[in-house]
Design a protein around this motif. Sequence first.
Motif, PDB file in Angstrom:
ATOM      1  N   THR A  17     -15.060 -16.668 -22.373  1.00 56.10           N
ATOM      2  CA  THR A  17     -15.093 -17.335 -22.768  1.00 56.10           C
ATOM      3  C   THR A  17     -16.381 -18.370 -21.604  1.00 56.10           C
ATOM      4  OG1 THR A  17     -13.940 -18.739 -24.384  1.00 56.10           O
ATOM      5  CG2 THR A  17     -15.882 -20.443 -23.268  1.00 56.10           C
ATOM      6  N   PHE A  18     -16.254 -17.902 -20.800  1.00 53.23           N
ATOM      7  CA  PHE A  18     -16.698 -18.289 -19.145  1.00 53.23           C
ATOM      8  C   PHE A  18     -17.708 -17.219 -18.971  1.00 53.23           C
ATOM      9  CE2 PHE A  18     -17.344 -18.273 -14.517  1.00 53.23           C
ATOM     10  CZ  PHE A  18     -18.050 -19.758 -14.823  1.00 53.23           C
ATOM     11  N   SER A  19     -17.322 -15.850 -19.032  1.00 53.01           N
ATOM     12  CA  SER A  19     -17.912 -14.515 -18.993  1.00 53.01           C
ATOM     13  C   SER A  19     -18.964 -14.917 -19.672  1.00 53.01           C
ATOM     14  CB  SER A  19     -16.951 -13.601 -18.887  1.00 53.01           C
ATOM     15  OG  SER A  19     -16.614 -13.007 -18.073  1.00 53.01           O
ATOM     16  N   ILE A  20     -19.356 -15.379 -21.129  1.00 54.40           N
ATOM     17  CA  ILE A  20     -20.540 -15.291 -22.061  1.00 54.40           C
ATOM     18  C   ILE A  20     -21.418 -16.295 -21.152  1.00 54.40           C
ATOM     19  CG2 ILE A  20     -20.508 -15.945 -24.472  1.00 54.40           C
ATOM     20  CD1 ILE A  20     -18.199 -15.356 -25.646  1.00 54.40           C
ATOM     21  N   PHE A  21     -20.241 -17.271 -21.157  1.00 53.06           N
ATOM     22  CA  PHE A  21     -21.377 -18.474 -20.366  1.00 53.06           C
ATOM     23  C   PHE A  21     -22.324 -17.713 -19.194  1.00 53.06           C
ATOM     24  CE2 PHE A  21     -22.401 -22.200 -17.303  1.00 53.06           C
ATOM     25  CZ  PHE A  21     -23.009 -22.640 -18.286  1.00 53.06           C
ATOM     26  N   LYS A  22     -21.824 -17.361 -18.473  1.00 58.09           N
ATOM     27  CA  LYS A  22     -22.473 -16.839 -16.955  1.00 58.09           C
ATOM     28  C   LYS A  22     -22.702 -15.770 -17.308  1.00 58.09           C
ATOM     29  CE  LYS A  22     -21.432 -17.905 -13.340  1.00 58.09           C
ATOM     30  NZ  LYS A  22     -22.832 -19.164 -12.740  1.00 58.09           N
ATOM     31  N   LEU A  23     -22.871 -14.658 -18.172  1.00 58.71           N
ATOM     32  CA  LEU A  23     -23.677 -13.666 -18.459  1.00 58.71           C
ATOM     33  C   LEU A  23     -24.756 -13.866 -18.958  1.00 58.71           C
ATOM     34  CD1 LEU A  23     -21.096 -10.552 -18.404  1.00 58.71           C
ATOM     35  CD2 LEU A  23     -22.611 -11.900 -16.632  1.00 58.71           C
ATOM     36  N   LEU A  24     -24.711 -14.843 -19.955  1.00 59.14           N
ATOM     37  CA  LEU A  24     -25.932 -15.006 -21.264  1.00 59.14           C
ATOM     38  C   LEU A  24     -26.727 -15.923 -20.438  1.00 59.14           C
ATOM     39  CD1 LEU A  24     -24.441 -15.479 -24.567  1.00 59.14           C
ATOM     40  CD2 LEU A  24     -25.542 -13.084 -23.322  1.00 59.14           C
ATOM     41  N   GLN A  25     -26.919 -16.637 -19.428  1.00 62.72           N
ATOM     42  CA  GLN A  25     -27.328 -17.918 -19.396  1.00 62.72           C
ATOM     43  C   GLN A  25     -28.515 -16.811 -19.507  1.00 62.72           C
ATOM     44  OE1 GLN A  25     -26.864 -21.117 -16.511  1.00 62.72           O
ATOM     45  NE2 GLN A  25     -25.044 -20.404 -16.154  1.00 62.72           N
ATOM     46  N   LYS A  26     -28.358 -15.523 -17.968  1.00 62.19           N
ATOM     47  CA  LYS A  26     -29.564 -15.456 -17.685  1.00 62.19           C
ATOM     48  C   LYS A  26     -30.746 -14.801 -18.764  1.00 62.19           C
ATOM     49  CE  LYS A  26     -26.712 -13.606 -14.108  1.00 62.19           C
ATOM     50  NZ  LYS A  26     -25.958 -12.448 -13.444  1.00 62.19           N
ATOM     51  N   GLU A  27     -29.851 -14.591 -19.933  1.00 64.32           N
ATOM     52  CA  GLU A  27     -30.818 -13.671 -21.168  1.00 64.32           C
ATOM     53  C   GLU A  27     -31.478 -14.836 -21.992  1.00 64.32           C
ATOM     54  OE1 GLU A  27     -31.457 -10.863 -20.783  1.00 64.32           O
ATOM     55  OE2 GLU A  27     -29.979 -10.322 -19.290  1.00 64.32           O
ATOM     56  N   ARG A  28     -30.329 -15.589 -21.833  1.00 64.57           N
ATOM     57  CA  ARG A  28     -31.133 -16.963 -23.566  1.00 64.57           C
ATOM     58  C   ARG A  28     -30.925 -18.466 -22.892  1.00 64.57           C
ATOM     59  NH1 ARG A  28     -33.365 -13.592 -25.295  1.00 64.57           N
ATOM     60  NH2 ARG A  28     -33.751 -15.210 -27.510  1.00 64.57           N
ATOM     61  N   GLY A  29     -31.030 -18.585 -21.259  1.00 69.63           N
ATOM     62  CA  GLY A  29     -31.255 -19.991 -20.674  1.00 69.63           C
ATOM     63  C   GLY A  29     -29.171 -20.636 -21.311  1.00 69.63           C
ATOM     64  N   ARG A  30     -29.285 -21.884 -20.533  1.00 69.21           N
ATOM     65  CA  ARG A  30     -27.819 -22.960 -20.099  1.00 69.21           C
ATOM     66  C   ARG A  30     -27.680 -23.014 -21.733  1.00 69.21           C
ATOM     67  NH1 ARG A  30     -25.879 -27.256 -19.925  1.00 69.21           N
ATOM     68  NH2 ARG A  30     -24.476 -27.487 -18.279  1.00 69.21           N
ATOM     69  N   LYS A  31     -28.527 -23.448 -22.453  1.00 70.44           N
ATOM     70  CA  LYS A  31     -27.796 -24.570 -23.493  1.00 70.44           C
ATOM     71  C   LYS A  31     -27.868 -23.476 -24.577  1.00 70.44           C
ATOM     72  CE  LYS A  31     -29.733 -27.542 -27.172  1.00 70.44           C
ATOM     73  NZ  LYS A  31     -31.148 -28.365 -27.449  1.00 70.44           N
ATOM     74  N   GLN A  32     -28.182 -22.191 -24.704  1.00 69.05           N
ATOM     75  CA  GLN A  32     -28.100 -21.685 -25.748  1.00 69.05           C
ATOM     76  C   GLN A  32     -26.618 -20.579 -25.156  1.00 69.05           C
ATOM     77  OE1 GLN A  32     -30.740 -19.293 -28.160  1.00 69.05           O
ATOM     78  NE2 GLN A  32     -32.024 -20.802 -27.510  1.00 69.05           N
ATOM     79  N   ALA A  33     -26.614 -20.313 -23.942  1.00 72.01           N
ATOM     80  CA  ALA A  33     -25.131 -19.999 -23.733  1.00 72.01           C
ATOM     81  C   ALA A  33     -23.855 -20.902 -23.418  1.00 72.01           C
ATOM     82  CB  ALA A  33     -25.449 -19.501 -22.132  1.00 72.01           C
ATOM     83  N   LEU A  34     -24.376 -21.674 -23.105  1.00 71.74           N
ATOM     84  CA  LEU A  34     -22.974 -22.969 -23.768  1.00 71.74           C
ATOM     85  C   LEU A  34     -22.948 -22.638 -24.914  1.00 71.74           C
ATOM     86  CD1 LEU A  34     -21.208 -24.769 -22.657  1.00 71.74           C
ATOM     87  CD2 LEU A  34     -23.525 -26.748 -22.430  1.00 71.74           C
ATOM     88  N   LEU A  35     -23.318 -22.778 -26.114  1.00 68.36           N
ATOM     89  CA  LEU A  35     -23.009 -23.239 -27.273  1.00 68.36           C
ATOM     90  C   LEU A  35     -22.724 -21.705 -28.154  1.00 68.36           C
ATOM     91  CD1 LEU A  35     -26.236 -24.663 -28.858  1.00 68.36           C
ATOM     92  CD2 LEU A  35     -24.260 -25.600 -28.862  1.00 68.36           C
ATOM     93  N   VAL A  36     -23.382 -20.742 -27.686  1.00 67.85           N
ATOM     94  CA  VAL A  36     -22.703 -18.859 -27.832  1.00 67.85           C
ATOM     95  C   VAL A  36     -21.068 -19.358 -27.165  1.00 67.85           C
ATOM     96  CG1 VAL A  36     -22.687 -17.073 -27.901  1.00 67.85           C
ATOM     97  CG2 VAL A  36     -25.264 -17.870 -28.045  1.00 67.85           C
ATOM     98  N   ALA A  37     -20.671 -19.661 -26.408  1.00 65.52           N
ATOM     99  CA  ALA A  37     -19.709 -19.621 -25.654  1.00 65.52           C
ATOM    100  C   ALA A  37     -18.391 -20.031 -26.700  1.00 65.52           C
ATOM    101  CB  ALA A  37     -19.259 -20.205 -23.888  1.00 65.52           C
ATOM    102  N   LEU A  38     -19.304 -21.537 -26.364  1.00 66.42           N
ATOM    103  CA  LEU A  38     -17.879 -22.892 -26.853  1.00 66.42           C
ATOM    104  C   LEU A  38     -17.971 -22.213 -28.804  1.00 66.42           C
ATOM    105  CD1 LEU A  38     -19.236 -26.491 -25.836  1.00 66.42           C
ATOM    106  CD2 LEU A  38     -17.595 -24.784 -25.122  1.00 66.42           C
ATOM    107  N   LEU A  39     -19.130 -21.634 -29.323  1.00 68.60           N
ATOM    108  CA  LEU A  39     -18.787 -21.151 -31.135  1.00 68.60           C
ATOM    109  C   LEU A  39     -18.185 -19.765 -30.721  1.00 68.60           C
ATOM    110  CD1 LEU A  39     -21.198 -23.534 -31.141  1.00 68.60           C
ATOM    111  CD2 LEU A  39     -22.279 -21.711 -32.998  1.00 68.60           C
TER     112      LEU A  39
END
Length: 547
Positions: free
Chosen positions: A104-126
């Motif tokens: 879950t943490f890796s999803i948030f950290k890695l997707l931040q670079k591609e989609r921004g913090r808000k969307q990365a956080l939501l993807v990780a939590l979903l």
Amino acid sequence: MQSILARSLNTEKMLVALIMLCITPAFFLYLGLQPFIPDEAIRALVAQEMIHSGDYITPTLGGDAYLKKPPLYNWFIVMSFQLSGRQNEFFMRLPMLIFLFLFTFSIFKLLQKERGRKQALLVALLFLTNGRILFYESLHGLIDTAFSWLVFLLFILSYQLMQRRQYLYMYLVSYGLMALGYLMKGLPSLVFIGITMLVLHAMHRKLKMLFSWQHLIGIAFMALILGSYYLAYFSRNPIAPGEVFSVLLGETTRRTALRFGWWAMVKNIFVFPFNMFYHFLPWSILVIPMLNKKVIRALWNDHFMRYCALIILFNIIPYWLSPEVHPRYVLMFVPLYLTMAISVYYTPDQHTAVLTKWIERVFGIVLILASILVWTPVFIEPTRNFDHILLISLSLFVALALVTLAYYRLNQYRLLLLVLAMLIVRIGLNLTVLPARALLATSFESRRLAQQTAALTQGSPLYVWWNPEKKLDPYYGRKRTAYSFMVYANAVRGDRVEFSSTRKEDAYYLARKTDFSPREAYVVKRLYPAEEAKDLYLIKFFPHAVD
């Protein structure tokens, strides 16, 4: 304007804080209550036998070589057992939860670079709160969460390093992850690395790099890791390499049409999408706005979204064509799907806005129903007799009612509120459904019986009897009792219960009635493990029958 922005930021922080607060009771409460399921028992038994033998290179099951999975994941279970000093369900499942949170943490950290913090956080939590993970995978210490995390890292890091043109580093990381995945689950890693490399190089129009020196170094790095393991393995085990890889290949192909037939494969092609939709509810509903030509075109024009789509499309084919596939096998694709779904959700147009509103209405209705249904345990057996059940249902009702009220007032935070609601529901399940299962499930009696048997035989050898006149089962080998029975016995006895075809006078044996004659052995106790298709007996051989 600034005050509105600050207020909005504070609301988001508060919701995220509440979600983080709920994660601990949602995932840890009663984690060790349920007895082992069969696949868990195999992992736990292999780990126990490693501890007993001191051989961490050679996985065994009942003393026999276990060739279906390499040992890496078992090492983490060994560490959990050794550090805690306990060999029970909680500490067997703890590594799975650690890997789930790392995922879950890796999803948030890695997707931040591609989609921004808000969307990365939501993807990780979903991802963390999809139905399959929240209500099944996070309750069982299976290998697939850790393996899926490694494959997800392979997908994303390969792409990001290719984008940066760090080719040598990309190949080293990709093939290093592939080697670790192989040491966890075997040959599926080879399929993932092969398809992913082809998709990645074709997308970037760099197919020639597949023949580059950098790629060869990456492959050599993988070969070094795997070769080192197998050098150690074959140096201490008189097993032909062909036998090991034949079993690994059989594990990979046994769920395909080669075993189940072509009609089963054709049937699964149509059933598979609906099966996946069901298991990954509620977030699988977000696929509906994506089923539009203009939306598909917009996703295709986004380079990263195109990569996610192609990775899913080509890597999922082996699973789509397999008649026997479990949802946990495709967890690595869920963050990629959610990345596309959240992108569409937050960029609505005339094609998706109406569908998104309808989806939000459905979610709202489900929240209301959930708020009502939490009262069910007060009226049904056996939960109605639980201590404080009225207080539990009232607390869940108030929590979900407040979330529902906020859902209809804070439109921009609806997904975060739904995540919070899912965690509250899981806490409710921990407090009601799991203890109810503990009262009703026959497997709890089986666990108690195994522990009693271990105590009864303490100080004497205990084996699982295998009649040498019987043919080995082509898949289960010499299995004659549930592996969980052996795990519980091992934990009490402090040693390992092995398979044996040698009769010893001072030993006890677990046997089925068809496996021994009353003239050669007498029954010490008749056992009734719930997992057994037939009665199990604790026996001892007469002196005249001893080998």
